[in-house]
Design an enzyme around this catalytic site. Structure first.
Site, PDB file in Angstrom:
ATOM      1  N   HIS A  78      17.730  -8.471   0.733  1.00  0.00           N
ATOM      2  CA  HIS A  78      17.102  -9.943   0.236  1.00  0.00           C
ATOM      3  C   HIS A  78      18.081 -11.251   0.484  1.00  0.00           C
ATOM      4  CE1 HIS A  78      20.135 -10.572  -3.143  1.00  0.00           C
ATOM      5  NE2 HIS A  78      20.106  -9.147  -3.223  1.00  0.00           N
ATOM      6  N   ASP A  80      18.185 -14.286  -0.969  1.00  0.00           N
ATOM      7  CA  ASP A  80      18.765 -15.113  -1.849  1.00  0.00           C
ATOM      8  C   ASP A  80      19.814 -14.724  -2.566  1.00  0.00           C
ATOM      9  OD1 ASP A  80      16.979 -13.079  -3.142  1.00  0.00           O
ATOM     10  OD2 ASP A  80      17.023 -14.243  -4.881  1.00  0.00           O
ATOM     11  N   GLU A 173      14.894 -11.893  -5.058  1.00  0.00           N
ATOM     12  CA  GLU A 173      15.400 -10.499  -5.707  1.00  0.00           C
ATOM     13  C   GLU A 173      16.189 -11.017  -6.859  1.00  0.00           C
ATOM     14  OE1 GLU A 173      17.960  -7.073  -6.440  1.00  0.00           O
ATOM     15  OE2 GLU A 173      18.478  -9.269  -5.864  1.00  0.00           O
ATOM     16  N   ASP A 196      21.513  -3.030  -0.537  1.00  0.00           N
ATOM     17  CA  ASP A 196      21.916  -3.845  -1.406  1.00  0.00           C
ATOM     18  C   ASP A 196      22.988  -3.436  -2.640  1.00  0.00           C
ATOM     19  OD1 ASP A 196      21.549  -6.456  -2.664  1.00  0.00           O
ATOM     20  OD2 ASP A 196      19.843  -5.733  -3.977  1.00  0.00           O
TER      21      ASP A 196
END
Length: 404
Positions: A78, A80, A173, A196
Site C-alpha cells: 500500500h 498511503d 490501507e 506489509d
C-alpha cells in the site's frame, strides 16, 4: 535502482490517508506516488500498467516463454501512510555502520531505545534509517513498494525465468479501505503476497476476526430537583454498560492470540450517549461469543431500562485469513523456503490486526503477508535498515523465480 534509493524517494512523497472521508482515495495526494509508480513500471517494460480513477496501480510482468502454464503470482503493497502521525515533509536520517545503541532523533531529541525495540541489537554494522522525530518514516508500507519493484527489476535484469507476475499498489490501507475496490478481474493472479509486515523473515497467515459495535442510549432529561422516577441518565447507563465488560480482555492486557473488546469512543450526556467498540479474536468461536456477549448486555439493559432506551449495532469488518490459507498452504511453504534460502528462520506470528491480504483471501485470492524489515510503525520511532530491505528483496525474488 537500489532498494534504499527507491525507498528514500517514495517516503519524500506525502501520501497520508484520511479517516474522515468516504471516497477512495481518501486524499488526492495519494495520486502523486501512484503516478510515479505507474511511470516507473512502464519504464521497466511491464505490461497492463495502469493507475485507475481510485488510485489503484496495477502491472504485469508476463511469463517467460515456457512458463505460461505455471501459476500466476501477485505482490501487493500500500502507498498511503497512517494518519496517526504526520507523514508530511519526512526527513529521514541515514546512519551507516549502526553501533547497536540508542539513537537520538535529530529534530526532537527523543530517543529510539534498544530496550523498546530489541531487534535493533541485531542490526549492528547495518545502515539504519530513522526519522528526525517530527514524522513517521513511511516504511509502512513504502518499504514494501520499493522491495517489490526492486525485485521485479532484478528478475528482468538477470533474465530469471518466471510465471506471470502481477503487481498491485493500493491506497487507503491505513484507514481500512485498501481492498475495497481492488480489481480482481484485472489482477489475474492465482495467489499473492502482501508485503506489509515487519521482520524480514515473517510470513503471516493468521489475523483477527474483526467487528465494530456501537451502543446507542437515549435518556430522559428533567430538572434534577424533580427527577425521581422520571430521569433516565444516558451517560450513567453508558458507564454501567462499560463496567459489565471484562476489564482484563482489553488491548492493554492481551497478546498473541488473545482477543479483546476495545472501547474506542464514549460520548454523551443525560439526553443521549454512545459507546463505540471494536471486537477482535483469532478464534472464530470466541469471536462469535464476544459478539453474543455484547448482545446479552444490550438485552440486559433493555430489560432494566426499557427497549426504547437501548440499541446495539454490530458490523463485521474482516475475518481470519487462516480459514482460506490452510486450504492453500503451499503458498506459506513456498515463502518459508524462500526465507530459509537467505539464511533466515521464518517466523509466523498471529497478526493482531488485519491486512488487505485477509480481505482479498476471502474474495478468492489467497494472500498471506511477508515482512519488510521495518519496525515501530505509525510513529516517530519507525525505522528500517538497508540490509533488511535487501533481504526482503532477495526473498521476493526467490519466490518469483520458483513458479509452481
Amino acid at each position: 535502482m537500489k532498494v534504499e534509493d527507491r525507498f528514500l524517494k517514495y517516503v519524500s512523497i506525502w501520501t497520508t490517508s484520511c479517516e474522515d472521508q468516504d471516497k477512495i482515495p481518501s486524499s488526492e495526494r495519494e495520486f502523486d506516488l501512484a503516478h510515479e509508480l505507474e511511470k516507473e513500471m512502464k519504464e521497466m517494460g511491464l505490461s497492463k500498467v495502469k493507475c485507475d480513477e481510485h488510485c489503484y496501480v496495477y502491472g504485469l510482468l508476463p511469463a517467460t516463454k515456457g512458463y505460461e502454464s505455471k501459476k500466476s503470482i501477485g505482490f501487493i503493497a500500500h502507498m498511503d501512510t497512517a494518519p496517526a502521525f504526520s507523514g508530511k515533509d519526512i526527513n529521514p536520517t541515514v546512519i551507516p555502520d549502526y553501533d547497536g545503541k540508542d539513537v537520538v532523533l535529530a529534530s526532537t531529541k527523543e530517543v529510539l531505545k534498544v530496550s523498546d525495540f530489541p531487534r535493533l541489537s541485531s542490526r549492528v554494522g547495518q545502515t539504519l534509517i530513522v526519522t528526525d522525530g517530527t514524522t513517521l518514516l513511511g516504511a509502512d508500507d513504502k518499504a514494501g513498494v520499493a522491495e517489490i519493484l526492486t525485485a521485479v527489476e532484478q528478475v528482468i535484469q538477470h533474465s530469471i525465468p518466471h510465471s506471470d507476475i502481477w503487481i498491485g499498489f493500493t491506497p487507503d490501507e491505513e484507514v481500512g479501505r485498501g481492498a475495497d475496490l481492488f480489481d480482481l478481474d484485472y489482477f489475474q493472479a492465482d495467489y499473492a503476497y502482501t508485503v506489509d509486515g515487519d521482520y524480514e523473515g515473517e510470513i503471516a497467515y493468521e489475523n483477527f476476526n474483526a467487528a465494530s459495535a456501537t451502543f446507542h442510549i437515549k435518556g430522559v432529561n428533567v430538572h434534577p430537583g424533580s427527577a425521581k422516577n422520571i430521569m433516565v441518565n444516558a451517560a450513567s447507563i453508558a458507564c454501567e454498560i462499560q463496567s459489565l465488560l471484562p476489564s482484563s480482555e482489553t488491548p492493554e492486557h492481551t497478546q498473541g492470540r488473545e482477543g479483546f473488546y476495545h472501547l474506542t469512543n464514549i460520548s454523551g450526556d443525560v439526553n443521549a450517549a454512545q459507546l463505540s467498540y471494536i471486537i477482535r479474536d483469532h478464534d472464530k468461536a470466541s469471536y462469535q461469543k464476544r459478539m453474543d456477549f455484547l448482545r446479552d448486555v444490550a438485552e440486559l439493559m433493555k430489560k432494566k431500562y426499557s427497549e426504547e432506551f437501548i440499541s446495539l449495532d454490530i458490523s463485521e469488518s474482516y475475518h481470519n485469513m487462516l480459514e482460506v490459507i490452510e486450504k492453500n498452504f503451499y503458498i506459506v511453504d513456498k515463502a518459508k523456503d524462500a526465507i530459509r534460502s537467505q539464511g533466515i528462520e521464518p517466523i509466523s506470528l498471529p497478526v493482531r490486526g488485519g491486512t488487505d491480504g485477509a480481505r482479498l483471501s476471502f474474495q478468492g485470492l489467497p494472500c498471506p503477508n511477508l515482512g519488510t524489515g521495518g519496525e515501530g510503525f505509525h510513529g516517530p520511532y519507525e525505522h528500517i535498515t538497508v540490509e533488511a530491505m535487501e533481504k526482503a528483496v532477495a526473498i521476493i525474488v526467490e519466490i518469483m523465480k520458483n513458479p509452481i
